[in-house]
Design a protein around this motif. Structure first.
Motif, mmCIF file in Angstrom:
data_model
loop_
_atom_site.group_PDB
_atom_site.id
_atom_site.type_symbol
_atom_site.label_atom_id
_atom_site.label_comp_id
_atom_site.label_asym_id
_atom_site.label_seq_id
_atom_site.Cartn_x
_atom_site.Cartn_y
_atom_site.Cartn_z
ATOM 1 N N ARG A 185 -2.842 -30.359 -1.898
ATOM 2 C CA ARG A 185 -2.935 -29.192 -2.810
ATOM 3 C C ARG A 185 -2.810 -29.536 -4.172
ATOM 4 N NH1 ARG A 185 0.262 -24.525 0.698
ATOM 5 N NH2 ARG A 185 -1.000 -24.714 2.410
ATOM 6 N N PRO A 186 -3.800 -29.001 -4.964
ATOM 7 C CA PRO A 186 -3.728 -28.996 -6.546
ATOM 8 C C PRO A 186 -2.480 -28.048 -6.775
ATOM 9 C CG PRO A 186 -5.311 -27.434 -5.668
ATOM 10 C CD PRO A 186 -5.071 -28.405 -4.481
ATOM 11 N N VAL A 187 -1.522 -28.302 -7.862
ATOM 12 C CA VAL A 187 -0.886 -27.482 -8.121
ATOM 13 C C VAL A 187 -0.751 -27.239 -9.926
ATOM 14 C CG1 VAL A 187 0.961 -28.074 -6.473
ATOM 15 C CG2 VAL A 187 1.161 -29.411 -8.516
ATOM 16 N N ARG A 188 -0.056 -26.320 -10.333
ATOM 17 C CA ARG A 188 -0.315 -25.844 -11.663
ATOM 18 C C ARG A 188 0.940 -24.997 -11.810
ATOM 19 N NH1 ARG A 188 -4.388 -25.538 -15.627
ATOM 20 N NH2 ARG A 188 -3.975 -24.117 -17.335
ATOM 21 N N LEU A 192 5.750 -24.573 0.705
ATOM 22 C CA LEU A 192 7.241 -24.556 1.208
ATOM 23 C C LEU A 192 7.871 -22.899 1.169
ATOM 24 C CD1 LEU A 192 8.662 -27.953 -0.633
ATOM 25 C CD2 LEU A 192 8.622 -27.319 1.832
ATOM 26 N N VAL A 193 7.237 -22.153 0.541
ATOM 27 C CA VAL A 193 7.872 -20.787 0.386
ATOM 28 C C VAL A 193 6.841 -19.985 0.301
ATOM 29 C CG1 VAL A 193 10.372 -21.505 -0.760
ATOM 30 C CG2 VAL A 193 8.218 -20.748 -1.922
ATOM 31 N N GLU A 194 7.001 -18.641 1.047
ATOM 32 C CA GLU A 194 5.842 -17.538 0.663
ATOM 33 C C GLU A 194 6.375 -16.614 -0.402
ATOM 34 O OE1 GLU A 194 4.728 -15.977 4.354
ATOM 35 O OE2 GLU A 194 4.414 -17.809 5.451
ATOM 36 N N LEU A 195 5.639 -16.141 -1.127
ATOM 37 C CA LEU A 195 5.575 -15.284 -2.200
ATOM 38 C C LEU A 195 5.147 -13.794 -1.756
ATOM 39 C CD1 LEU A 195 5.038 -17.236 -5.602
ATOM 40 C CD2 LEU A 195 7.280 -16.719 -4.359
ATOM 41 N N GLY A 230 7.024 -21.149 -8.021
ATOM 42 C CA GLY A 230 5.721 -21.263 -7.961
ATOM 43 C C GLY A 230 5.187 -22.616 -7.623
ATOM 44 N N LEU A 231 6.070 -23.615 -7.984
ATOM 45 C CA LEU A 231 5.559 -25.004 -7.337
ATOM 46 C C LEU A 231 5.674 -24.854 -5.870
ATOM 47 C CD1 LEU A 231 4.823 -27.924 -7.688
ATOM 48 C CD2 LEU A 231 7.208 -28.463 -8.387
ATOM 49 N N LEU A 232 6.813 -24.488 -5.259
ATOM 50 C CA LEU A 232 7.351 -24.399 -4.006
ATOM 51 C C LEU A 232 6.221 -23.648 -3.066
ATOM 52 C CD1 LEU A 232 11.114 -24.287 -4.151
ATOM 53 C CD2 LEU A 232 9.742 -26.448 -3.914
ATOM 54 N N ALA A 233 5.750 -22.530 -3.732
ATOM 55 C CA ALA A 233 4.913 -21.818 -3.061
ATOM 56 C C ALA A 233 3.131 -22.327 -3.116
ATOM 57 C CB ALA A 233 4.495 -20.419 -3.843
ATOM 58 N N GLN A 234 2.996 -23.158 -3.850
ATOM 59 C CA GLN A 234 1.803 -23.734 -4.016
ATOM 60 C C GLN A 234 1.577 -24.758 -2.893
ATOM 61 O OE1 GLN A 234 -0.097 -24.498 -8.106
ATOM 62 N NE2 GLN A 234 1.925 -23.407 -8.593
ATOM 63 N N PHE A 284 4.671 -25.661 -22.188
ATOM 64 C CA PHE A 284 3.730 -26.571 -21.761
ATOM 65 C C PHE A 284 3.135 -25.988 -20.234
ATOM 66 C CE2 PHE A 284 7.964 -27.540 -19.856
ATOM 67 C CZ PHE A 284 7.758 -27.325 -18.657
ATOM 68 N N THR A 285 1.993 -26.641 -19.737
ATOM 69 C CA THR A 285 1.486 -26.426 -18.738
ATOM 70 C C THR A 285 1.344 -27.926 -17.887
ATOM 71 O OG1 THR A 285 -0.031 -24.564 -19.428
ATOM 72 C CG2 THR A 285 -0.680 -25.518 -17.428
ATOM 73 N N ALA A 286 1.934 -27.951 -16.644
ATOM 74 C CA ALA A 286 1.539 -29.075 -15.972
ATOM 75 C C ALA A 286 0.656 -28.870 -14.906
ATOM 76 C CB ALA A 286 2.966 -29.494 -15.379
ATOM 77 N N THR A 287 -0.337 -29.881 -14.488
ATOM 78 C CA THR A 287 -1.271 -29.936 -13.391
ATOM 79 C C THR A 287 -0.805 -30.912 -12.579
ATOM 80 O OG1 THR A 287 -2.870 -30.927 -14.641
ATOM 81 C CG2 THR A 287 -2.803 -28.396 -14.477
#
Length: 231
Positions: A193-196, A228-231, A221-225, A175-178
């Motif tokens: 912010r939009p998330v995907r 909350l975290v940096e990648l 990836g969600l937390l970074a978007q 799946f893909t979730a937005t």
């Protein structure tokens, strides 16, 4: 259109017939067009054997039949049977995998429509959920609903099913979730912010209801978007 061929025969030499099918599979590796094969034995008559072979289309079945190995194996099969096998060619007019449809209802009702209580009719009472994003493993039905509600409130997600595979009592869904970060999440005020994210989940069924689920998705990836975290 999917095409199915049913091969009906009688033989007391079932073990030899199975070995012949193994030979055909090996000889046609990389060239056959058959996608699925089932061989069954009649409970009322152990000499009555039925094979069901699935193809993407009638044209692909014809290509498969034209392989020299297919013709050779067919002649050997006739020698093992009591009489000439009977072939029935079927154009599939309905192919409904009920467990896959139940998973689609799960995503549509419980997630996309935000009705987490819909899982009560879709999931078994002793439902268990495994999710690397949760500190508890496994989650029960009530706990999984609370966990899902947290994400639905924060992001109002829309799940798109990219593909599904079903085998036995299992259904695997990619799946893909937005969504949009529109409510507080893990102590973070809404950012807009939009998330995907993407992921997959395996559902196990019992008596037509979801009994267990294993989720794998891009939590980092969600937390970074949302920052909350940096990648």
């Amino acid at each position: 259109m999917t095409f199915v061929q049913v091969i009906d025969c009688r033989t007391s030499r079932v073990d030899e017939l199975n070995r012949l099918m193994d030979t055909w599979i090996e000889r046609t590796r990389g060239r056959r067009t058959a996608t699925h094969s089932i061989v069954g034995r009649d409970r009322a008559d152990s000499t009555h054997i039925v094979e069901i072979v699935e193809f993407p289309s009638y044209e692909e079945a014809r290509r498969n039949a034209e392989l020299p190995e297919t013709d050779r194996v067919f002649r050997e099969m006739v020698a093992l049977c009591d009489g000439t096998p009977r072939f029935t060619d079927l154009d599939v007019v309905r192919d409904e995998q009920l467990n896959k449809e139940a998973v689609r209802r799960f995503f549509d009702k419980a997630v996309n429509r935000g009705d987490v209580d819909a899982v009560d009719e879709l999931c078994a009472d002793d439902y268990r959920e495994h999710d690397p994003g949760s500190s508890v493993d496994p989650l029960g039905l009530a706990e999984s609903k609370e966990d899902a509600a947290k994400y639905i409130r924060a992001f109002r997600p829309t799940f798109i099913i990219e593909s599904q595979v079903a085998e036995g009592d299992l259904v695997i869904t990619r799946f893909t979730a937005t969504g949009t970060h529109s409510a507080a999440f893990m102590g973070l005020a809404p950012t807009g912010r939009p998330v995907r994210i993407s992921g997959h989940v395996t559902h196990r069924f019992t008596d037509g209801r979801i009994a267990e689920a294993w989720w794998n998705w891009d939590q980092l990836g969600l937390l970074a978007q949302v920052g909350l975290v940096e990648l």
